[in-house]
Design a protein around this motif. Structure first.
Motif, mmCIF file in Angstrom:
data_model
loop_
_atom_site.group_PDB
_atom_site.id
_atom_site.type_symbol
_atom_site.label_atom_id
_atom_site.label_comp_id
_atom_site.label_asym_id
_atom_site.label_seq_id
_atom_site.Cartn_x
_atom_site.Cartn_y
_atom_site.Cartn_z
ATOM 1 N N ASP A 91 -32.430 -31.744 33.408
ATOM 2 C CA ASP A 91 -31.903 -32.202 34.786
ATOM 3 C C ASP A 91 -30.394 -31.910 34.823
ATOM 4 O O ASP A 91 -29.552 -32.343 34.256
ATOM 5 N N PRO A 92 -29.997 -30.768 35.933
ATOM 6 C CA PRO A 92 -28.259 -30.417 35.833
ATOM 7 C C PRO A 92 -27.707 -31.603 36.153
ATOM 8 O O PRO A 92 -26.499 -31.673 35.895
ATOM 9 N N ASP A 126 -22.143 -31.685 29.753
ATOM 10 C CA ASP A 126 -21.628 -30.475 28.987
ATOM 11 C C ASP A 126 -21.392 -29.523 30.147
ATOM 12 O O ASP A 126 -20.320 -28.835 30.296
ATOM 13 N N GLY A 127 -22.626 -29.244 30.642
ATOM 14 C CA GLY A 127 -22.686 -28.142 31.752
ATOM 15 C C GLY A 127 -21.803 -28.642 32.922
ATOM 16 O O GLY A 127 -20.758 -27.478 33.396
ATOM 17 N N GLN A 128 -21.667 -29.696 33.339
ATOM 18 C CA GLN A 128 -20.904 -30.224 34.564
ATOM 19 C C GLN A 128 -19.410 -30.078 34.103
ATOM 20 O O GLN A 128 -18.545 -29.560 34.847
ATOM 21 N N ALA A 129 -18.993 -30.336 32.978
ATOM 22 C CA ALA A 129 -17.688 -30.306 32.340
ATOM 23 C C ALA A 129 -17.313 -28.783 32.398
ATOM 24 O O ALA A 129 -16.040 -28.362 32.832
#
Length: 110
Positions: free
Chosen positions: A81-82, A87-90
């Motif tokens: 889930d995005p 880590d991806g958000q950062a």
């Protein structure tokens, strides 16, 4: 190891094995035989056995179908889930990775 290899080791293999074990527990709690689950998902009993053993060669669609039949499909929405990917958000908000454009001189010649 090549990216197309179906042989998994370490954490990925363990995750598939845990998923298979959890599907087995869910099936047993619902008092379904392997052949009953196989019929409901349109697969063979051998496929259900492979799912429950955590075989990395088993098609993911078979496992998803088993989760659906067992009433556990909604939990799958949490996988990758995005909104939960810290880590991806950062990385998406990281200033250091932003594209930088060089300033161009304005050309006032008309």
């Amino acid at each position: 190891m090549s990216a197309t290899s179906s042989h998994l080791e370490g954490a990925p293999a363990e995750a598939i094995e845990r998923l298979g074990a959890r599907i087995r527990v869910a099936r047993l709690r619902r008092k379904l035989r392997q052949q009953d689950l196989a019929k409901k998902i349109g697969r063979t009993r051998a496929t259900v056995i492979a799912i429950e053993r955590g075989s990395p060669k088993t098609e993911i669609g078979a496992s998803v179908s088993a989760l659906w039949v067992l009433g556990l499909l909604q939990e799958l929405d949490l996988v990758a889930d995005p909104g939960l990917d810290r880590d991806g958000q950062a990385l998406s908000f990281s200033v250091s990775d932003k594209r930088v454009r060089l300033r161009q001189q304005l050309n006032n010649k008309f």
